[in-house]
Design a protein around this motif. Structure first.
Motif, PDB file in Angstrom:
ATOM      1  N   GLU A   1       0.814  -1.210   0.000  1.00 16.34           N
ATOM      2  CA  GLU A   1       0.000   0.000   0.000  1.00 16.34           C
ATOM      3  C   GLU A   1       0.845   1.255   0.000  1.00 16.34           C
ATOM      4  O   GLU A   1       0.438   2.281  -0.565  1.00 16.34           O
ATOM      5  N   ALA A   2       2.018   1.224   0.620  1.00 18.14           N
ATOM      6  CA  ALA A   2       2.891   2.402   0.624  1.00 18.14           C
ATOM      7  C   ALA A   2       3.259   2.799  -0.805  1.00 18.14           C
ATOM      8  O   ALA A   2       3.282   3.989  -1.147  1.00 18.14           O
TER       9      ALA A   2
ATOM     10  N   ARG B   1       1.516   1.957  -3.547  1.00 10.97           N
ATOM     11  CA  ARG B   1       0.299   2.370  -4.258  1.00 10.97           C
ATOM     12  C   ARG B   1      -0.058   3.812  -3.922  1.00 10.97           C
ATOM     13  O   ARG B   1      -0.478   4.573  -4.804  1.00 10.97           O
ATOM     14  N   GLU B   2       0.133   4.221  -2.682  1.00 12.46           N
ATOM     15  CA  GLU B   2      -0.144   5.606  -2.300  1.00 12.46           C
ATOM     16  C   GLU B   2       0.852   6.551  -2.966  1.00 12.46           C
ATOM     17  O   GLU B   2       0.474   7.631  -3.443  1.00 12.46           O
ATOM     18  N   TYR B   3       2.125   6.152  -3.019  1.00 11.69           N
ATOM     19  CA  TYR B   3       3.148   6.938  -3.698  1.00 11.69           C
ATOM     20  C   TYR B   3       2.818   7.075  -5.180  1.00 11.69           C
ATOM     21  O   TYR B   3       2.952   8.153  -5.775  1.00 11.69           O
TER      22      TYR B   3
ATOM     23  N   ARG C   1      -0.065   7.105  -6.530  1.00  4.83           N
ATOM     24  CA  ARG C   1      -1.187   8.027  -6.712  1.00  4.83           C
ATOM     25  C   ARG C   1      -0.721   9.486  -6.658  1.00  4.83           C
ATOM     26  O   ARG C   1      -1.353  10.357  -7.268  1.00  4.83           O
ATOM     27  N   ARG C   2       0.362   9.743  -5.929  1.00  8.18           N
ATOM     28  CA  ARG C   2       0.810  11.124  -5.732  1.00  8.18           C
ATOM     29  C   ARG C   2       1.782  11.614  -6.799  1.00  8.18           C
ATOM     30  O   ARG C   2       1.801  12.807  -7.135  1.00  8.18           O
TER      31      ARG C   2
ATOM     32  N   ALA D   1      -5.249   6.812 -10.874  1.00  8.51           N
ATOM     33  CA  ALA D   1      -3.924   6.521 -10.328  1.00  8.51           C
ATOM     34  C   ALA D   1      -3.120   5.654 -11.282  1.00  8.51           C
ATOM     35  O   ALA D   1      -3.648   4.897 -12.092  1.00  8.51           O
TER      36      ALA D   1
END
Length: 206
Positions: A183-184, A186-188, A190-191, A204
């Motif tokens: 998840e870390a 995947r969040e990166y 998205r940003r 994303a």
């Protein structure tokens, strides 16, 4: 015809390189070499045969008949060099361990009797150039190649093939990163944009 030959040569290299970085190949190599030898020697061996394959393609391209395309002068040449310098600056702004990357550090740890690093406890680094794009090394190299103010037919064909493989390679690399960081990552993703520092679309991973 030479352009087709060049593109096919780089496509063969891309296929070979993609196979040798795949999870399936790694599993086979681990079984064949054993965990200790794999940790100590595999990355260095991979660097050696990847370098040999790259040199072979470049030598093949150089052996083909070529023709000049353009040679920029004056302001356009300075502009292209400025973009190349920006690409080089991006490479320098990207933190990476060259000795680890080529496999020397893994061998030294083995020779010194140190335990191999298995990736446990590694954190996802998202600072410096990784805060601009997710693949700054690929982008930096692409800028240097694509904005060469002197291009021949063969050099441009090679540049197109290499940059295309860099971009395709981002998808393969991100699969590994997502498996490693979950998840870390995947969040990166998205940003931060994948390849070009452009405003993000709402969806994303693009």
């Amino acid at each position: 015809m030479e352009t087709v030959k060049i593109l096919l040569a780089w496509a063969a290299f891309a296929t070979y390189h993609s196979l040798t970085v795949s999870a399936a190949y790694e599993r086979v190599a681990r079984r064949a070499m054993g965990e200790t030898a794999f940790a100590a020697y595999h990355r260095l061996l991979f660097t050696a045969y990847s370098t040999a394959a790259t040199v072979a393609v470049f030598l093949y391209v150089r052996s083909l008949p070529d023709a000049p395309l353009y040679r920029l002068e004056g302001g356009p040449r300075l502009l292209f060099h400025a973009v190349q310098l920006s690409g080089a600056a991006l490479l320098l702004w990207t933190p990476w361990d060259l000795l680890e990357f080529v496999g020397v550090r893994q061998l030294l740890r083995h020779l010194h009797g140190e335990a191999p690093m298995d990736g446990a406890g590694h954190r996802l680094f998202t600072g410096k150039a990784y805060g601009l794009v997710r693949h700054p090394l690929y982008l930096g190299c692409s800028a240097i190649l694509a904005f060469n103010p002197l291009q021949t037919r063969n050099s441009l064909a090679s540049t197109v093939a290499i940059v295309a493989y860099f971009y395709i390679g981002t998808f393969l690399e991100e699969r590994r990163m997502e498996r490693a960081f979950g998840e870390a990552y995947r969040e990166y993703r998205r940003r931060v944009p994948r390849f070009l520092p452009l405003p993000r679309p709402t969806s994303a991973g693009r």
